[in-house]
Design an enzyme around this catalytic site. Structure first.
Site, mmCIF file in Angstrom:
data_model
loop_
_atom_site.group_PDB
_atom_site.id
_atom_site.type_symbol
_atom_site.label_atom_id
_atom_site.label_comp_id
_atom_site.label_asym_id
_atom_site.label_seq_id
_atom_site.Cartn_x
_atom_site.Cartn_y
_atom_site.Cartn_z
ATOM 1 N N ASP A 14 -8.177 -33.481 -75.491
ATOM 2 C CA ASP A 14 -9.041 -32.542 -74.763
ATOM 3 C C ASP A 14 -9.023 -31.232 -75.549
ATOM 4 O O ASP A 14 -8.270 -31.100 -76.518
ATOM 5 C CB ASP A 14 -8.493 -32.328 -73.340
ATOM 6 C CG ASP A 14 -9.335 -31.348 -72.527
ATOM 7 O OD1 ASP A 14 -10.574 -31.386 -72.633
ATOM 8 O OD2 ASP A 14 -8.750 -30.510 -71.796
ATOM 9 N N SER A 15 -9.798 -30.264 -75.080
ATOM 10 C CA SER A 15 -9.747 -28.950 -75.717
ATOM 11 C C SER A 15 -8.450 -28.224 -75.345
ATOM 12 O O SER A 15 -8.032 -27.320 -76.052
ATOM 13 C CB SER A 15 -10.940 -28.117 -75.253
ATOM 14 O OG SER A 15 -10.913 -27.992 -73.844
ATOM 15 N N TYR A 62 -14.585 -25.834 -75.252
ATOM 16 C CA TYR A 62 -15.616 -26.681 -75.866
ATOM 17 C C TYR A 62 -16.976 -26.503 -75.172
ATOM 18 O O TYR A 62 -18.016 -26.713 -75.763
ATOM 19 C CB TYR A 62 -15.217 -28.155 -75.735
ATOM 20 C CG TYR A 62 -14.341 -28.709 -76.848
ATOM 21 C CD1 TYR A 62 -13.654 -27.882 -77.730
ATOM 22 C CD2 TYR A 62 -14.206 -30.088 -76.992
ATOM 23 C CE1 TYR A 62 -12.859 -28.413 -78.734
ATOM 24 C CE2 TYR A 62 -13.415 -30.634 -77.994
ATOM 25 C CZ TYR A 62 -12.734 -29.796 -78.864
ATOM 26 O OH TYR A 62 -11.957 -30.339 -79.844
ATOM 27 N N GLY A 63 -16.921 -26.180 -73.906
ATOM 28 C CA GLY A 63 -18.126 -26.224 -73.069
ATOM 29 C C GLY A 63 -19.214 -25.239 -73.430
ATOM 30 O O GLY A 63 -20.326 -25.318 -72.916
ATOM 31 N N CYS A 119 -12.015 -35.542 -72.040
ATOM 32 C CA CYS A 119 -12.849 -34.342 -72.101
ATOM 33 C C CYS A 119 -14.288 -34.772 -71.848
ATOM 34 O O CYS A 119 -14.839 -35.581 -72.603
ATOM 35 C CB CYS A 119 -12.695 -33.730 -73.486
ATOM 36 S SG CYS A 119 -13.848 -32.400 -73.837
ATOM 37 N N ASN A 120 -14.876 -34.247 -70.798
ATOM 38 C CA ASN A 120 -16.263 -34.616 -70.474
ATOM 39 C C ASN A 120 -17.246 -34.108 -71.520
ATOM 40 O O ASN A 120 -18.227 -34.764 -71.834
ATOM 41 C CB ASN A 120 -16.663 -34.019 -69.115
ATOM 42 C CG ASN A 120 -15.975 -34.713 -67.980
ATOM 43 O OD1 ASN A 120 -16.502 -35.644 -67.401
ATOM 44 N ND2 ASN A 120 -14.760 -34.283 -67.653
ATOM 45 N N GLU A 154 -7.171 -22.041 -67.978
ATOM 46 C CA GLU A 154 -6.301 -21.897 -69.149
ATOM 47 C C GLU A 154 -5.469 -20.606 -69.058
ATOM 48 O O GLU A 154 -4.374 -20.542 -69.577
ATOM 49 C CB GLU A 154 -7.117 -21.937 -70.446
ATOM 50 C CG GLU A 154 -7.697 -23.311 -70.776
ATOM 51 C CD GLU A 154 -6.668 -24.310 -71.348
ATOM 52 O OE1 GLU A 154 -5.630 -23.877 -71.873
ATOM 53 O OE2 GLU A 154 -6.934 -25.527 -71.250
ATOM 54 N N CYS A 178 -15.498 -32.067 -65.433
ATOM 55 C CA CYS A 178 -14.675 -31.495 -66.511
ATOM 56 C C CYS A 178 -13.237 -31.827 -66.148
ATOM 57 O O CYS A 178 -12.841 -31.678 -64.981
ATOM 58 C CB CYS A 178 -14.878 -29.982 -66.574
ATOM 59 S SG CYS A 178 -13.696 -29.130 -67.643
ATOM 60 N N HIS A 216 -10.598 -30.340 -66.648
ATOM 61 C CA HIS A 216 -9.797 -29.205 -66.164
ATOM 62 C C HIS A 216 -9.907 -29.048 -64.637
ATOM 63 O O HIS A 216 -9.000 -28.531 -64.000
ATOM 64 C CB HIS A 216 -10.295 -27.894 -66.786
ATOM 65 C CG HIS A 216 -9.808 -27.621 -68.179
ATOM 66 N ND1 HIS A 216 -10.271 -28.292 -69.271
ATOM 67 C CD2 HIS A 216 -8.894 -26.720 -68.641
ATOM 68 C CE1 HIS A 216 -9.682 -27.806 -70.364
ATOM 69 N NE2 HIS A 216 -8.843 -26.863 -70.007
HETATM 70 N N1 LIG Z 1 -11.758 -30.470 -70.323
HETATM 71 C C1 LIG Z 1 -13.062 -30.116 -70.666
HETATM 72 C C2 LIG Z 1 -13.273 -29.297 -71.859
HETATM 73 C C3 LIG Z 1 -13.660 -27.970 -71.337
HETATM 74 C C4 LIG Z 1 -13.849 -26.886 -72.317
HETATM 75 O O1 LIG Z 1 -13.044 -26.733 -73.233
HETATM 76 O O2 LIG Z 1 -14.826 -26.162 -72.105
HETATM 77 C C5 LIG Z 1 -14.124 -31.116 -70.292
HETATM 78 O O3 LIG Z 1 -13.784 -32.099 -69.700
HETATM 79 O O4 LIG Z 1 -15.286 -30.904 -70.525
#
Ligand SMILES: N[C@@H](CCC(=O)O)C(=O)O
Length: 284
Positions: free
Chosen positions: A28-29, A60-61, A91-92, A168, A200, A202
């Protein structure tokens, strides 16, 4: 030889015994993928895991598809060097924007969270809300996946750019987070959704906040649960479940290991030992 029409990855440079004992890669990120790791501990307690958090590139988003693809390829190349038998994109954003592109480039099965989450959601409700990162919401991946399975389902997606940074930064119990969550949920509540997908990895960490804002009848779908169930089925199909004692989970990040270890403690119940690695290809 473990080829299967279900997977693009065929693992044919692994002996059966090596494949069984090899780790599953999870990435994941940041700490979001720990929600998937916790499900693996529950459902697949014998598997050895290598967890990678690309914290240097978080979040990542808000990234472009080209950036996500570059990060994901670098991570998968590294996972391949660690001789993983399978990878779960925990990670979605990566699952929505990169999975289809990279799947055929590697010789191990790669699983994403979107399809298992979408399948579970359409079985639970008809008016479905998705909360997700800006990139995932914009990709329409959840809507498309659900429409393909059940064309009469109604889907509303909301982009929630503030959630990942708040999580985070460990600000889950900050009243500001509840305010932000309430604003994100408002359009979904207006549509009288009956089901809400954590789009997501998170977001399940926000469960107490979200639950307090949602009517009791709204069902929450955590794709982490369902991707791990699908992973277990695939391990069985390929006959590569580990029946031996697992190795301790190995944690690696591209950013600050201490920060990851510190937040990891509250989600895992133990302080993970975290190493820092530099994935050269990942630098944009
Ligand atoms: N855990 C995230 C990554 C979110 C991110 O870094 O913006 C996801 O499922 O998309």
């Amino acid at each position: 030889m473990f080829s299967s029409s279900i997977f693009e990855g065929n693992l044919d440079n692994f002996s059966e015994q090596e494949a069984q004992r090899s780790p599953i890669g999870v990435f994941d990120s940041g700490v979001g993928g720990l929600t998937v790791l916790r499900q693996i501990y529950k459902q697949l307690p014998n598997e050895s895991i290598i967890y990678f958090g690309d914290t240097a590139h978080l979040p990542y988003g808000i990234r472009s598809q080209a950036e996500i693809l570059q990060y994901v390829r670098a991570i998968l190349n590294w996972m391949q060097q660690q001789r993983v038998k399978m990878v779960i994109m925990a990670c979605n954003t990566s699952s929505a924007l990169a999975l289809e592109n990279v799947r055929q480039e590697f010789n191990f099965p790669i699983m994403g969270v979107v399809l298992p989450g979408a399948k579970a959601a359409v079985q639970m409700g008809k008016r479905i809300g998705v909360i997700a990162t800006p990139a995932t919401a914009k990709s329409n991946a959840y809507r498309q996946a659900m429409m393909e399975i059940k064309p009469d389902v109604q889907v509303w997606q909301v982009s929630c750019p503030e959630f990942v940074p708040l999580i985070e930064q460990n600000r889950i119990h900050d009243p500001y987070t509840t305010e932000v969550a309430s604003a994100y949920l408002e359009p979904l509540l207006k549509q009288e959704i009956d089901t809400l997908i954590y789009g997501c990895t998170h977001y399940p960490l926000l469960a107490p906040v979200l639950r307090s804002l949602l009517p009791a009848h709204v069902k929450l779908v955590d794709p982490a649960v369902h991707v791990v169930t699908a992973c277990a089925q695939n391990l069985d199909l390929l006959n590569i479940r580990n029946n031996h004692l697992p190795m301790p989970t190995r944690f690696a990040v591209s950013g600050c290991p201490q920060q990851f270890a510190q937040s990891g403690l509250q989600w895992l119940g133990y302080t993970p030992l975290v190493e820092k690695i530099h994935l050269t290809d990942a630098t944009v």
